[in-house]
Design an enzyme around this catalytic site. Structure first.
Site, PDB file in Angstrom:
ATOM      1  CB  CYS A 215      52.174  18.497  52.594  1.00  0.00           C
ATOM      2  SG  CYS A 215      52.413  19.462  54.103  1.00  0.00           S
TER       3      CYS A 215
ATOM      4  CG  HIS B 277      47.672  16.494  53.771  1.00  0.00           C
ATOM      5  ND1 HIS B 277      48.779  15.683  53.683  1.00  0.00           N
ATOM      6  CD2 HIS B 277      48.062  17.594  54.457  1.00  0.00           C
ATOM      7  CE1 HIS B 277      49.798  16.252  54.294  1.00  0.00           C
ATOM      8  NE2 HIS B 277      49.386  17.426  54.769  1.00  0.00           N
TER       9      HIS B 277
ATOM     10  CD  GLU C 163      47.132  12.687  52.222  1.00  0.00           C
ATOM     11  OE1 GLU C 163      47.844  13.081  53.174  1.00  0.00           O
ATOM     12  OE2 GLU C 163      47.053  13.289  51.123  1.00  0.00           O
TER      13      GLU C 163
END
Length: 203
Positions: A79, A183, A185
């Site tokens: 990001c 993202h 994660e």
């Protein structure tokens, strides 16, 4: 050891936990020496471009991060960690980035039916294959939350694009540099596969 840079913004803990889930040795740090001694750097983030650059500057990390990337250390930007690689951002007025890649960070300018920020699951279409994408099918879904995106001058670094009212760059790969607008994660199994591939690349 992988250095996860803590500059006071974003989702540091969730990124470090995801890396640990794929058996990485992780150190969350604000220390330049840790970054120099690490096998790889991960810079996550959610927030404003200017705040990110100012916080990194106040911590004395900007030059170290840039030098380590230029010298070939594996780097994963998530990001904001992707956006600051570029020359400048238009977010809240002009702000300079690391200028590792020439290009700008711009805001979505879309019809009203498209909500901003772009938030949720969306498809990434790969422009080329790479070891970090091993085991990940083209047109896989990843999780996004952002209002700005990068516009690289050199299209050869673009590794993935996503359609949200317009096609935008959602992933870049160049030598030791990997960066995603999405993202990993937060992207469940597919995201963990990408992180695992990065960890293996860094060994």
């Amino acid at each position: 050891m992988i250095a996860v840079v803590d500059y006071g913004m974003g989702n540091i803990r969730s990124v470090s936990r995801a890396l640990e889930a794929v058996e990485a040795q992780v150190k969350i740090t604000q220390n330049a020496e840790d970054i120099k001694n690490a096998r790889a750097i991960v810079l996550p983030g959610v927030g404003a471009f200017r705040d990110c650059m100012e916080n990194l500057s106040e911590l004395g990390l900007l030059q170290t991060i840039k030098e380590e990337i230029v010298n070939g250390k594996p780097y994963l930007g998530i990001c904001l960690g992707m956006q600051i690689l570029f020359s400048e951002s238009e977010e809240f007025g002009f702000c300079k980035g690391l200028d590792i890649f020439k290009g700008r960070v711009v805001r979505f300018n879309l019809p009203r039916q498209y909500k901003i920020p772009h938030m949720g699951w969306n498809v990434v279409k790969f422009k080329r294959k790479n070891k970090i994408l091993e085991g990940i099918p083209d047109n896989s879904y990843f999780y996004f939350v952002h209002s700005y995106y990068v516009v690289p001058e050199d299209e050869r670094i673009i590794a993935g694009v996503t359609d949200y009212g317009t096609d935008f760059t959602s992933m870049i790969i160049y030598e030791n540099i990997f960066a995603t607008q999405f993202h990993p994660e937060k992207s469940q199994k597919t995201g963990l596969t990408l992180l695992k591939n990065f960890v293996q690349f860094s060994r």
